[in-house]
Design a protein around this motif. Structure first.
Motif, PDB file in Angstrom:
ATOM      1  N   ARG A  22      75.038   2.133  22.866  1.00  0.00           N
ATOM      2  CA  ARG A  22      74.282   1.814  21.774  1.00  0.00           C
ATOM      3  C   ARG A  22      72.395   2.003  23.077  1.00  0.00           C
ATOM      4  O   ARG A  22      71.720   1.833  22.439  1.00  0.00           O
ATOM      5  CB  ARG A  22      74.004   0.241  21.562  1.00  0.00           C
ATOM      6  CG  ARG A  22      75.025  -0.422  20.835  1.00  0.00           C
ATOM      7  CD  ARG A  22      75.751   0.532  19.552  1.00  0.00           C
ATOM      8  NE  ARG A  22      74.821   0.516  18.273  1.00  0.00           N
ATOM      9  CZ  ARG A  22      74.631   1.265  17.705  1.00  0.00           C
ATOM     10  NH1 ARG A  22      76.588   2.043  17.293  1.00  0.00           N
ATOM     11  NH2 ARG A  22      74.450   1.601  16.460  1.00  0.00           N
ATOM     12  N   GLU A  23      72.790   2.811  23.790  1.00  0.00           N
ATOM     13  CA  GLU A  23      71.301   3.959  23.581  1.00  0.00           C
ATOM     14  C   GLU A  23      71.004   5.261  23.482  1.00  0.00           C
ATOM     15  O   GLU A  23      72.236   5.944  23.113  1.00  0.00           O
ATOM     16  CB  GLU A  23      71.674   3.809  26.000  1.00  0.00           C
ATOM     17  CG  GLU A  23      71.387   2.967  26.395  1.00  0.00           C
ATOM     18  CD  GLU A  23      72.161   3.004  27.770  1.00  0.00           C
ATOM     19  OE1 GLU A  23      72.159   4.348  28.438  1.00  0.00           O
ATOM     20  OE2 GLU A  23      72.002   1.740  28.630  1.00  0.00           O
ATOM     21  N   GLU A  24      69.990   5.053  23.538  1.00  0.00           N
ATOM     22  CA  GLU A  24      69.108   6.412  22.820  1.00  0.00           C
ATOM     23  C   GLU A  24      69.072   7.454  23.414  1.00  0.00           C
ATOM     24  O   GLU A  24      68.140   7.120  24.319  1.00  0.00           O
ATOM     25  CB  GLU A  24      68.775   6.181  21.606  1.00  0.00           C
ATOM     26  CG  GLU A  24      67.711   7.158  20.854  1.00  0.00           C
ATOM     27  CD  GLU A  24      67.047   6.701  19.727  1.00  0.00           C
ATOM     28  OE1 GLU A  24      65.776   6.519  19.702  1.00  0.00           O
ATOM     29  OE2 GLU A  24      67.576   5.935  18.935  1.00  0.00           O
ATOM     30  N   GLU A  25      68.839   8.473  22.889  1.00  0.00           N
ATOM     31  CA  GLU A  25      68.323   9.314  24.257  1.00  0.00           C
ATOM     32  C   GLU A  25      67.629  11.062  22.921  1.00  0.00           C
ATOM     33  O   GLU A  25      68.343  11.191  21.697  1.00  0.00           O
ATOM     34  CB  GLU A  25      68.922  10.577  25.004  1.00  0.00           C
ATOM     35  CG  GLU A  25      68.534  11.652  26.312  1.00  0.00           C
ATOM     36  CD  GLU A  25      69.878  12.403  26.357  1.00  0.00           C
ATOM     37  OE1 GLU A  25      69.402  13.302  27.089  1.00  0.00           O
ATOM     38  OE2 GLU A  25      70.807  11.783  26.746  1.00  0.00           O
ATOM     39  N   ARG A  26      66.058  11.143  23.424  1.00  0.00           N
ATOM     40  CA  ARG A  26      65.143  11.169  22.119  1.00  0.00           C
ATOM     41  C   ARG A  26      65.509  13.004  22.628  1.00  0.00           C
ATOM     42  O   ARG A  26      65.371  13.013  24.505  1.00  0.00           O
ATOM     43  CB  ARG A  26      64.302  11.467  22.180  1.00  0.00           C
ATOM     44  CG  ARG A  26      64.273   9.583  21.071  1.00  0.00           C
ATOM     45  CD  ARG A  26      62.740   9.450  21.184  1.00  0.00           C
ATOM     46  NE  ARG A  26      62.003  10.109  20.361  1.00  0.00           N
ATOM     47  CZ  ARG A  26      62.159   9.912  18.527  1.00  0.00           C
ATOM     48  NH1 ARG A  26      62.952   8.970  18.214  1.00  0.00           N
ATOM     49  NH2 ARG A  26      61.808  10.701  18.115  1.00  0.00           N
ATOM     50  N   TYR A  27      65.107  13.928  22.654  1.00  0.00           N
ATOM     51  CA  TYR A  27      65.470  15.256  22.921  1.00  0.00           C
ATOM     52  C   TYR A  27      63.372  15.178  24.204  1.00  0.00           C
ATOM     53  O   TYR A  27      63.903  16.403  24.626  1.00  0.00           O
ATOM     54  CB  TYR A  27      65.311  16.187  21.649  1.00  0.00           C
ATOM     55  CG  TYR A  27      63.844  16.728  21.150  1.00  0.00           C
ATOM     56  CD1 TYR A  27      62.917  17.329  21.566  1.00  0.00           C
ATOM     57  CD2 TYR A  27      63.268  15.249  19.940  1.00  0.00           C
ATOM     58  CE1 TYR A  27      61.416  17.445  20.823  1.00  0.00           C
ATOM     59  CE2 TYR A  27      62.309  15.878  19.827  1.00  0.00           C
ATOM     60  CZ  TYR A  27      60.584  16.190  19.736  1.00  0.00           C
ATOM     61  OH  TYR A  27      60.290  16.635  18.945  1.00  0.00           O
ATOM     62  N   ASP A  28      63.107  14.749  23.483  1.00  0.00           N
ATOM     63  CA  ASP A  28      61.575  15.051  24.089  1.00  0.00           C
ATOM     64  C   ASP A  28      61.665  13.955  25.605  1.00  0.00           C
ATOM     65  O   ASP A  28      60.957  14.408  26.444  1.00  0.00           O
ATOM     66  CB  ASP A  28      60.502  15.206  23.867  1.00  0.00           C
ATOM     67  CG  ASP A  28      60.544  13.186  23.132  1.00  0.00           C
ATOM     68  OD1 ASP A  28      61.593  12.837  22.695  1.00  0.00           O
ATOM     69  OD2 ASP A  28      59.347  13.075  22.248  1.00  0.00           O
TER      70      ASP A  28
END
Length: 207
Positions: A22-28
């Motif tokens: 459930r960890e999130e990674e954003r493009y920026d």
């Protein structure tokens, strides 16, 4: 020149959410150090490769989840794992699995042989003792009329009743089961059967 259609991959997603940790990674704001992502099927679920592998291993070790360890929990698609091991390691892994199966078969076979050997030995001992007890109880002359010393001439029910005699004696002393007299297997069956041996051979006919 015909242009190929562009197909987006998991790396093109602006926001990636691992459905396992459930960890999130954003493009920026990419992770440091970066972790590889995977999109193993055609549904919307994506995951870290390391998380997915750990999830599959844990599922394979759980009996009620092992059957679906390589299936997507959302769409049910089969996962296909690609091994990066060299051929020699793949061969050794297959060899190890094969030998494990052979080892289990050999273990079960040896246990079966030992069980049959012990059971046959106990049966032979009980039958011999039952014949001895019957001979002592009814006397040699009557024993020779009913049984003889040759097991090949014994009636078929002798091989059932004789082993029960020592077992009945043990039960009568210990009271493990119903209180059955040890004479029951000795007397059942034989009073209604004809003689096995020839009376003339044992001196019972008048000369």
């Amino acid at each position: 020149m015909e242009e190929t259609e562009w197909v987006p991959t998991v790396d093109d997603l602006r926001v990636k959410l691992c459905y396992i940790c459930r960890e999130e990674e954003r493009y920026d704001s990419p992770e440091e150090p970066p972790r590889a992502w995977t999109h193993p099927c055609n549904c919307t679920l994506v995951a870290h490769e390391s998380c997915l592998l750990q999830w599959i291993i844990a599922a394979q070790q759980t009996p009620d989840r092992a059957a679906n360890a390589l299936k997507c929990p959302q769409c049910g698609a089969e996962y296909e794992l690609e091994s990066r091991n060299p051929p020699i390691l793949k061969f050794l892994d297959a060899w190890n699995k094969g030998m494990s199966r052979v080892g289990r078969v050999v273990t079960v076979s040896i246990a079966g042989v030992v069980f049959i050997a012990i059971g046959s030995g106990l049966y032979a001992v009980c039958t011999s003792y039952g014949a001895f007890a019957m001979r002592e109880f009814i006397g040699k002359d009557l024993y020779d009329q009913i049984m003889t010393d040759d097991p090949a001439k014994w009636p078929w029910y002798a091989f059932i009743n004789l082993p029960l005699i020592p077992l009945s004696l043990i039960n009568s002393r210990g009271g493990f089961f119903l209180n059955i007299s040890p004479l029951v297997p000795l007397l059942s069956g034989w009073p209604y059967a004809g003689p096995v041996s020839d009376p003339a051979q044992n001196g019972f006919l008048a000369r």
